[in-house]
Scaffold this motif. Structure first.
Motif, short mmCIF file in Angstrom:
data_model
loop_
_atom_site.label_atom_id
_atom_site.label_comp_id
_atom_site.label_asym_id
_atom_site.label_seq_id
_atom_site.Cartn_x
_atom_site.Cartn_y
_atom_site.Cartn_z
N ASP A 176 62.23 53.94 93.86
CA ASP A 176 61.91 54.09 95.28
C ASP A 176 60.13 54.03 95.54
OD1 ASP A 176 65.27 53.92 95.23
OD2 ASP A 176 64.77 55.72 96.03
N LEU A 177 59.66 53.32 93.84
CA LEU A 177 58.11 52.81 94.87
C LEU A 177 57.96 52.00 95.83
CD1 LEU A 177 55.67 53.70 93.97
CD2 LEU A 177 55.82 51.79 92.39
N SER A 178 57.34 51.76 96.82
CA SER A 178 56.65 51.35 97.64
C SER A 178 55.53 51.12 97.97
CB SER A 178 57.96 51.21 98.91
OG SER A 178 58.99 51.14 98.80
N PHE A 179 54.88 50.02 97.93
CA PHE A 179 53.78 49.64 97.88
C PHE A 179 53.05 48.44 98.40
CE2 PHE A 179 52.31 50.35 93.95
CZ PHE A 179 51.32 49.44 93.93
N GLU A 180 51.90 47.61 98.77
CA GLU A 180 51.51 46.88 98.99
C GLU A 180 49.96 47.06 98.85
OE1 GLU A 180 53.87 45.12 103.10
OE2 GLU A 180 51.69 45.66 102.97
N ILE A 181 49.17 45.98 98.07
CA ILE A 181 47.87 45.59 97.86
C ILE A 181 47.61 44.39 98.97
CG2 ILE A 181 46.29 44.91 96.30
CD1 ILE A 181 47.40 46.91 94.60
N ARG A 182 46.66 44.29 99.41
CA ARG A 182 46.52 43.49 100.57
C ARG A 182 45.13 42.67 99.44
NH1 ARG A 182 49.30 43.09 105.39
NH2 ARG A 182 50.82 44.45 105.44
N GLU A 183 44.33 41.56 100.46
CA GLU A 183 43.17 40.45 100.29
C GLU A 183 41.58 41.64 100.66
OE1 GLU A 183 43.39 37.05 102.16
OE2 GLU A 183 44.55 36.11 100.55
N ASN A 184 40.96 41.52 100.12
CA ASN A 184 39.69 42.56 99.76
C ASN A 184 39.98 44.21 100.77
OD1 ASN A 184 38.44 39.87 100.93
ND2 ASN A 184 39.56 39.95 102.74
N GLU A 185 41.23 44.72 99.89
CA GLU A 185 40.82 46.04 99.63
C GLU A 185 40.40 46.47 98.38
OE1 GLU A 185 45.01 47.17 102.43
OE2 GLU A 185 45.13 47.20 99.82
N ASN A 186 39.94 47.54 98.14
CA ASN A 186 39.54 48.05 97.11
C ASN A 186 40.50 48.95 96.56
OD1 ASN A 186 37.15 46.35 96.89
ND2 ASN A 186 37.00 47.05 98.09
N TRP A 187 40.34 49.30 95.37
CA TRP A 187 42.10 50.53 95.50
C TRP A 187 41.38 51.27 94.21
CZ3 TRP A 187 47.34 52.33 96.50
CH2 TRP A 187 47.76 50.92 97.37
N ALA A 188 41.15 53.02 94.26
CA ALA A 188 41.32 53.50 92.47
C ALA A 188 41.78 54.61 92.62
CB ALA A 188 39.66 54.85 93.37
N LEU A 189 42.38 54.95 91.06
CA LEU A 189 43.61 56.20 90.24
C LEU A 189 42.69 57.15 90.40
CD1 LEU A 189 46.24 52.64 88.90
CD2 LEU A 189 46.27 53.84 91.25
N ILE A 190 43.32 57.67 90.59
CA ILE A 190 42.90 59.17 90.41
C ILE A 190 44.42 59.86 90.05
CG2 ILE A 190 40.84 59.05 91.38
CD1 ILE A 190 41.71 61.12 93.54
N GLY A 191 44.15 60.90 89.08
CA GLY A 191 45.49 61.88 88.86
C GLY A 191 45.03 62.69 87.76
N GLU A 192 45.66 63.70 87.44
CA GLU A 192 45.85 64.63 86.53
C GLU A 192 45.75 63.87 84.99
OE1 GLU A 192 45.67 68.55 86.23
OE2 GLU A 192 44.79 68.59 88.20
N SER A 193 45.91 63.77 83.85
CA SER A 193 46.44 63.44 82.78
C SER A 193 47.97 63.66 82.80
CB SER A 193 45.50 63.97 81.44
OG SER A 193 46.53 63.47 80.17
N GLY A 194 48.75 62.27 82.24
CA GLY A 194 49.99 62.44 82.08
C GLY A 194 50.97 61.89 83.72
N SER A 195 49.69 62.12 84.67
CA SER A 195 50.11 62.11 86.07
C SER A 195 51.05 60.23 86.61
CB SER A 195 49.52 62.25 87.18
OG SER A 195 48.20 61.18 86.72
N GLY A 196 50.85 59.10 85.42
CA GLY A 196 51.31 58.12 85.78
C GLY A 196 50.51 57.17 85.80
N LYS A 197 49.00 57.42 86.05
CA LYS A 197 48.57 56.15 86.44
C LYS A 197 48.19 55.15 85.86
CE LYS A 197 44.91 58.99 85.93
NZ LYS A 197 45.32 60.06 85.12
N SER A 198 48.46 55.44 84.12
CA SER A 198 47.97 54.01 83.27
C SER A 198 50.62 53.42 83.96
CB SER A 198 48.89 54.46 81.86
OG SER A 198 47.10 55.07 81.31
N ALA A 199 50.69 54.16 83.86
CA ALA A 199 52.00 54.03 84.02
C ALA A 199 52.44 52.70 84.91
CB ALA A 199 53.77 54.18 83.83
N LEU A 200 51.16 52.80 86.40
CA LEU A 200 51.68 52.15 87.27
C LEU A 200 51.20 50.76 86.97
CD1 LEU A 200 51.81 51.24 90.31
CD2 LEU A 200 49.63 52.88 90.82
N LEU A 201 49.22 51.35 86.08
CA LEU A 201 48.69 50.00 86.35
C LEU A 201 49.50 48.73 85.09
CD1 LEU A 201 45.54 50.86 85.44
CD2 LEU A 201 46.14 49.88 87.05
#
Length: 66
Positions: free
Chosen positions: A23-48
């Motif tokens: 049930d993951l929901s989100f939007e990325i809009r024009e001209n936004e900047n995002w940073a993924l932060i979190g502990e090792s194994g928290s899902g950053k690479s899986a999200l990318l």
């Protein structure tokens, strides 16, 4: 889509028969900047990998303009 580049609406992502996101929901809009932060194994690479299309989405809806 109002400047929306990518939108996930209640997606479920699986890898090797394991649910990575449910049930993951989100939007990325024009001209936004995002940073993924979190502990090792928290899902950053899986999200990318999900954003890049490398992980399969089994439910939900994706809209993209690329």
């Amino acid at each position: 889509m109002n400047g929306v580049i990518l939108a996930f609406d209640k997606i479920t992502v699986r890898s090797l028969n394991q649910v990575i996101f449910k049930d993951l929901s989100f939007e990325i809009r024009e001209n936004e900047n995002w940073a993924l932060i979190g502990e090792s194994g928290s899902g950053k690479s899986a999200l990318l990998e999900t954003i890049s299309g490398r992980l399969g989405v089994s439910n939900g809806h994706i809209d993209h303009t690329y």
